[in-house]
Design a protein around this motif. Structure first.
Motif, mmCIF file in Angstrom:
data_model
loop_
_atom_site.group_PDB
_atom_site.id
_atom_site.type_symbol
_atom_site.label_atom_id
_atom_site.label_comp_id
_atom_site.label_asym_id
_atom_site.label_seq_id
_atom_site.Cartn_x
_atom_site.Cartn_y
_atom_site.Cartn_z
ATOM 1 N N VAL A 117 -12.024 10.031 -0.601
ATOM 2 C CA VAL A 117 -12.652 10.003 -1.586
ATOM 3 C C VAL A 117 -12.422 8.828 -2.600
ATOM 4 O O VAL A 117 -11.250 9.149 -3.429
ATOM 5 C CB VAL A 117 -13.247 11.339 -2.285
ATOM 6 N N PRO A 118 -13.109 7.787 -2.976
ATOM 7 C CA PRO A 118 -12.607 6.823 -4.145
ATOM 8 C C PRO A 118 -12.408 7.536 -5.245
ATOM 9 O O PRO A 118 -13.180 8.377 -5.840
ATOM 10 C CB PRO A 118 -13.759 5.568 -4.051
ATOM 11 N N LEU A 119 -11.470 6.999 -5.872
ATOM 12 C CA LEU A 119 -11.205 7.252 -7.419
ATOM 13 C C LEU A 119 -11.567 6.166 -8.252
ATOM 14 O O LEU A 119 -10.839 5.274 -8.021
ATOM 15 C CB LEU A 119 -9.586 7.727 -7.502
ATOM 16 N N ASN A 120 -12.420 6.471 -9.413
ATOM 17 C CA ASN A 120 -12.876 5.513 -10.181
ATOM 18 C C ASN A 120 -11.739 5.358 -11.359
ATOM 19 O O ASN A 120 -11.852 5.835 -12.495
ATOM 20 C CB ASN A 120 -13.890 5.506 -10.598
ATOM 21 N N PHE A 125 -4.394 3.288 -12.645
ATOM 22 C CA PHE A 125 -4.230 2.739 -11.445
ATOM 23 C C PHE A 125 -2.713 2.610 -11.397
ATOM 24 O O PHE A 125 -2.005 2.875 -10.460
ATOM 25 C CB PHE A 125 -5.076 1.729 -11.033
ATOM 26 N N ARG A 126 -2.251 1.847 -12.297
ATOM 27 C CA ARG A 126 -0.862 1.445 -12.378
ATOM 28 C C ARG A 126 -0.001 2.781 -12.555
ATOM 29 O O ARG A 126 1.218 2.904 -11.758
ATOM 30 C CB ARG A 126 -0.579 0.524 -13.499
ATOM 31 N N LEU A 127 -0.213 3.616 -13.149
ATOM 32 C CA LEU A 127 0.408 4.875 -13.531
ATOM 33 C C LEU A 127 0.457 5.539 -12.198
ATOM 34 O O LEU A 127 1.683 6.121 -11.737
ATOM 35 C CB LEU A 127 -0.298 5.758 -14.476
ATOM 36 N N LEU A 128 -0.558 5.847 -11.694
ATOM 37 C CA LEU A 128 -0.634 6.493 -10.123
ATOM 38 C C LEU A 128 0.342 5.617 -9.179
ATOM 39 O O LEU A 128 1.043 6.229 -8.622
ATOM 40 C CB LEU A 128 -1.860 6.688 -9.596
ATOM 41 N N GLN A 129 0.280 4.520 -9.165
ATOM 42 C CA GLN A 129 1.168 3.543 -8.317
ATOM 43 C C GLN A 129 2.466 3.869 -8.485
ATOM 44 O O GLN A 129 3.574 3.874 -7.615
ATOM 45 C CB GLN A 129 0.841 2.116 -8.465
ATOM 46 N N GLU A 130 3.041 3.963 -9.925
ATOM 47 C CA GLU A 130 4.460 4.246 -10.117
ATOM 48 C C GLU A 130 4.901 5.445 -9.906
ATOM 49 O O GLU A 130 6.027 5.784 -9.188
ATOM 50 C CB GLU A 130 4.825 3.862 -11.752
ATOM 51 N N ASP A 165 -4.483 0.999 -2.533
ATOM 52 C CA ASP A 165 -4.212 -0.227 -2.003
ATOM 53 C C ASP A 165 -4.282 -1.177 -3.224
ATOM 54 O O ASP A 165 -5.198 -1.217 -3.738
ATOM 55 C CB ASP A 165 -5.307 -0.490 -1.014
ATOM 56 N N PRO A 166 -2.999 -1.594 -3.722
ATOM 57 C CA PRO A 166 -3.035 -2.702 -4.858
ATOM 58 C C PRO A 166 -3.626 -3.908 -4.591
ATOM 59 O O PRO A 166 -4.154 -4.415 -5.534
ATOM 60 C CB PRO A 166 -1.427 -2.965 -4.968
ATOM 61 N N VAL A 167 -3.752 -4.557 -3.484
ATOM 62 C CA VAL A 167 -4.351 -5.691 -3.169
ATOM 63 C C VAL A 167 -5.936 -5.620 -3.358
ATOM 64 O O VAL A 167 -6.431 -6.580 -4.139
ATOM 65 C CB VAL A 167 -3.989 -6.226 -1.690
ATOM 66 N N GLY A 180 0.799 -1.254 0.109
ATOM 67 C CA GLY A 180 0.096 0.039 -0.013
ATOM 68 C C GLY A 180 0.921 1.235 0.030
ATOM 69 O O GLY A 180 2.077 1.380 0.432
ATOM 70 N N LEU A 181 0.426 2.357 -0.548
ATOM 71 C CA LEU A 181 0.951 3.500 -0.680
ATOM 72 C C LEU A 181 0.266 4.605 -0.263
ATOM 73 O O LEU A 181 -1.001 4.717 -0.275
ATOM 74 C CB LEU A 181 1.559 3.639 -2.090
ATOM 75 N N ARG A 182 0.957 5.916 0.418
ATOM 76 C CA ARG A 182 0.271 6.894 0.821
ATOM 77 C C ARG A 182 1.061 8.181 0.482
ATOM 78 O O ARG A 182 2.321 8.038 1.025
ATOM 79 C CB ARG A 182 -0.286 7.105 2.257
#
Length: 235
Positions: A154-157, A163-168, A143-145, A134-136
């Motif tokens: 607020v959830p992002l759709n 999602f992967r771009l934001l994660q990187e 939360d990748p899992v 998980g990242l913050r």
């Protein structure tokens, strides 16, 4: 190839009005040990996603009746996490931008190289599984899992690629990530003539979704001459 989200073999839906293309892609998919279902129209694609589990869609653009772009829009409204790879004879930049903007995760032009298409399918399926960390970054949480991202709780759709771009970007801890590196990590391929445009379109979509929650700050920032970074305070 591994197992899908429910411990089953991942299933790929191939949508094309040309039976020869459906058969060819289907053979490639099954050769990778994946499940396969082929249909010839957008309407049949929507029904197939409703009828059974689908982990990825390979989607033609130019089909009679409901074209691939409209099919993708409807798929996104029903299954926002479902990866979509466009496979089209329309290889102009405008068509690619439209396809990526409306929710496509990747765009492959016909005639295609079989090994390249297989590599992109495998990459999309791997990316949709994510990692376990998980990242913050400030008010941004990921939360990748559970495949959940939020801003200010607020959830992002997000689509799988967004999602992967934001994660990187979040994993870089505020450092700028070069465009070429983003393309390698998110699309699992070497950059080419269209990769910068592909990254730019997805960054634009990601920013738009963040701005719907908080338009006062720019969380995804351009570092000119380098790439992009995420800022927790939007400055």
């Amino acid at each position: 190839m591994g197992e899908g989200r429910e411990g089953r073999t991942p299933r790929v839906l191939v949508v094309d009005d040309d039976p020869a293309i459906v058969g060819l892609v289907g053979a490639l998919v099954e050769g990778e040990g994946l499940g396969f279902v082929g249909v010839g129209s957008g309407e049949e694609a929507l029904a197939a996603v409703t009828d059974g589990p689908v982990d990825l869609v390979v989607l033609d653009v130019m089909m009679p009746g409901m074209d691939g772009f409209e099919t993708c829009r409807l798929l996104r409204s029903r299954e926002p996490d479902l990866p979509v790879i466009f496979l089209s004879a329309k290889d102009d930049e405008t068509s690619q931008v439209v396809g990526l903007t409306i929710g496509g995760d990747d765009y492959v032009a016909k005639p295609f190289r079989p090994r390249e298409l297989v590599a992109r399918i495998r990459a999309r399926l791997r990316r949709s599984e994510g990692s376990s960390h998980g990242l913050r970054v400030g008010p941004l949480a990921l939360d990748p899992v559970a495949h959940r991202a939020s801003l200010l709780d607020v959830p992002l759709n997000l689509t799988p690629t967004e999602f992967r771009l934001l994660q990187e970007l979040m994993a870089a801890d505020g450092d700028p990530v070069p465009v070429g590196d983003l393309f390698r990590r998110v699309w699992d391929a070497e950059p080419d003539a269209s990769s910068r445009n592909t990254v730019m379109v997805h960054i634009r979509r990601l920013r738009a979704k963040l701005e719907r929650v908080d338009a006062s700050r720019g969380y995804v920032q351009t570092v000119w001459g380098v790439g992009y970074r995420v800022s927790g305070d939007g400055r």
